[in-house]
Design an enzyme around this catalytic site. Structure first.
Site, PDB file in Angstrom:
ATOM      1  CG  ASP A  10      -0.520  -0.087   2.542  1.00  0.00           C
ATOM      2  OD1 ASP A  10       0.696  -0.324   2.725  1.00  0.00           O
ATOM      3  OD2 ASP A  10      -1.327   0.096   3.486  1.00  0.00           O
TER       4      ASP A  10
ATOM      5  CG  LEU B 284      -7.023  -9.579  13.233  1.00  0.00           C
ATOM      6  CD1 LEU B 284      -8.036 -10.475  13.931  1.00  0.00           C
ATOM      7  CD2 LEU B 284      -6.830 -10.040  11.782  1.00  0.00           C
ATOM      8  CB  SER B 285      -6.896  -3.022  11.371  1.00  0.00           C
ATOM      9  OG  SER B 285      -5.829  -3.085  10.507  1.00  0.00           O
TER      10      SER B 285
ATOM     11  CG  ASP C 206      -4.473  -1.342   8.393  1.00  0.00           C
ATOM     12  OD1 ASP C 206      -4.422  -2.125   7.431  1.00  0.00           O
ATOM     13  OD2 ASP C 206      -3.568  -1.222   9.226  1.00  0.00           O
TER      14      ASP C 206
HETATM   15  C1  GLA Z   1       0.048  -2.534   8.478  1.00  0.00           C
HETATM   16  C2  GLA Z   1      -0.214  -1.133   7.941  1.00  0.00           C
HETATM   17  C3  GLA Z   1      -0.841  -1.192   6.549  1.00  0.00           C
HETATM   18  C4  GLA Z   1      -0.043  -2.093   5.610  1.00  0.00           C
HETATM   19  C5  GLA Z   1       0.260  -3.431   6.278  1.00  0.00           C
HETATM   20  C6  GLA Z   1       1.180  -4.277   5.452  1.00  0.00           C
HETATM   21  O1  GLA Z   1      -1.157  -3.197   8.708  1.00  0.00           O
HETATM   22  O2  GLA Z   1      -1.070  -0.440   8.804  1.00  0.00           O
HETATM   23  O3  GLA Z   1      -0.946   0.112   6.016  1.00  0.00           O
HETATM   24  O4  GLA Z   1       1.132  -1.459   5.190  1.00  0.00           O
HETATM   25  O5  GLA Z   1       0.841  -3.263   7.554  1.00  0.00           O
HETATM   26  O6  GLA Z   1       0.588  -4.645   4.257  1.00  0.00           O
END
Ligand code: GLA
Length: 397
Positions: A41, A130-131, A177
């Site tokens: 990303d 998992l954000s 995310d």
């Molecule tokens: C984390 C970051 C995302 C992305 C992923 C790897 O989740 O928050 O923006 O870069 O790592 O794909």
């Protein structure tokens, strides 16, 4: 716990903390699992995440003064700060920097915010990759937007939340995310071009297969610093590649052939990082094709290749997660398994036949426990909808 029950719990906590639970604006924002397209990303590349059935619910209302009070129901903690002085990160209550950062980013865009009372609670396993942090940012953003009339179109709101995390929290994450938490659509995974932010919702028609998330129970320290250093290595690669190919602005613009033509100018580490990103972008495009053609075997193979590349070239996996992936691949009915998210622990994502889930749990979890002493956890999630305002359990959007 169903949504109604969760709303009741938050309202109760609100009452306990702030005196009463009148006049609340409530929103929810989901976590995510990235199916493929990892560490692409922030390289202007392609990603393919889906929102999951775990989320953060945020309730808030305005105050008549300039104080902001945020209560984390699950932690039993509350922070307070005034909007009269510039907002700065809180070194002690790290969790509060996500909602606070969103308020800060809104101020940066010229919003004059009123005082606020906020309480939130979530079902996204914390620190699992998992954000939960992006979900907290997005839940804050949609609720405060509704309360204050601050206007931002959806992709711009994702950028605003990303800025909160980049410039206030200090984690240089990409857009994934926040974007998927806002834009997720039930039954679909989201194919996003992170350069143009144009996207396509791809129906996730998995037939007898499911997406199984397996939480390793490991979170290595230095995740953020390792993440930031990966970004720098990509930037170094771009700088050197652009000397030979001036049109290159990001790794998105580079092919394996171009990379190989510059191999002798790149350190081995930078070469490997670039190779991962370039091939991962190709794998996302191939995955979309495979899914559109209903070829789950090909999709699973790409998922496997993604893990191997993240392990060997991007070097963001770890022993425990590699073990989970290896064990998963031994289970008949698993078409693909890989690490998902930023790395250094967190979760794996597995494409698995529904009737093999029981074997997965029986075999992978017990072998993993035997070898590491850690209890891994398994979550099955469908592709969930994105962030929304809710009132009394009813979607309000
Ligand atoms: C984390 C970051 C995302 C992305 C992923 C790897 O989740 O928050 O923006 O870069 O790592 O794909």
């Amino acid at each position: 716990m169903g949504l109604q029950e969760r709303l009741a719990t938050i309202e109760q906590a609100f009452r306990r903390t702030f005196g009463d639970g009148q006049g609340l604006t409530i929103g929810r924002a989901p976590g995510r699992v990235n199916l493929i397209g990892e560490h692409t990303d922030y390289n202007d590349g392609f990603i393919f995440p889906m929102a999951i059935d775990f989320d953060i619910v945020m309730a808030a209302r305005k105050r008549s003064d300039q104080m902001v009070k945020i209560h984390a129901v699950d932690l039993g903690r509350t922070v307070e700060f005034s909007l009269m002085t510039p907002l700065t990160p809180d070194a002690e209550e790290g969790w509060s920097n996500y909602p606070k950062g969103v308020l800060w980013a809104m101020q940066q865009e010229g919003a004059r915010l009123p005082g606020l009372e906020m309480a939130f609670s979530g079902t996204i396993p914390l620190g699992s990759g998992l954000s939960s942090s992006a979900a907290l940012e997005v839940a804050t953003a949609i609720v405060v937007q509704k309360l204050t009339g601050f206007q931002s179109a959806l992709p711009a709101l994702a950028r605003l939340c990303q800025r909160a995390e980049n410039d206030f929290v200090g984690m240089r994450c990409g857009i994934m995310d926040q974007f998927i938490s806002l834009m997720g659509e039930r039954g679909h995974a989201l194919f996003l071009d992170c350069r143009s932010l144009s996207y396509e919702q791809i129906p996730l028609q998995l037939g007898t297969y499911k997406i199984l998330i397996c939480q390793s129970g490991v979170k290595h320290s230095l995740v953020d610093s390792e993440y930031n250093s990966r970004r720098e290595q990509c930037e170094t690669g771009v700088r050197i590649l652009a000397e030979r190919y001036p049109a290159v602005r990001a790794l998105r613009d580079v092919t394996v052939e171009m990379l190989n033509n510059c191999e002798n100018r790149l350190s081995l580490v930078v070469y490997k990082r670039c190779l991962h990103v370039i091939t991962e972008n190709e794998r996302v495009l191939k995955s979309i094709q495979a899914l559109k053609a209903g070829d789950l075997v090909a999709f699973g193979e790409l998922i496997n290749q993604s893990h191997d590349s993240l392990r060997d070239f991007y070097e963001v996996s770890c022993e425990e997660v590699d073990l989970l992936v290896e064990l998963a691949r031994e289970v008949p009915g698993v078409l693909g398994a890989r690490i998902t998210g930023g790395g250094f622990g967190g979760c794996t994502v597995n494409l698995i036949r529904a009737d093999a889930v029981r074997d997965f749990i029986g075999y992978v979890l017990s072998k993993y426990k035997e070898e590491t002493g850690i209890e891994a956890r398994v979550y099955l999630s469908t592709a969930a909808g994105g962030a929304e305002l809710i009132q009394n359990g009813v979607n309000n959007n």
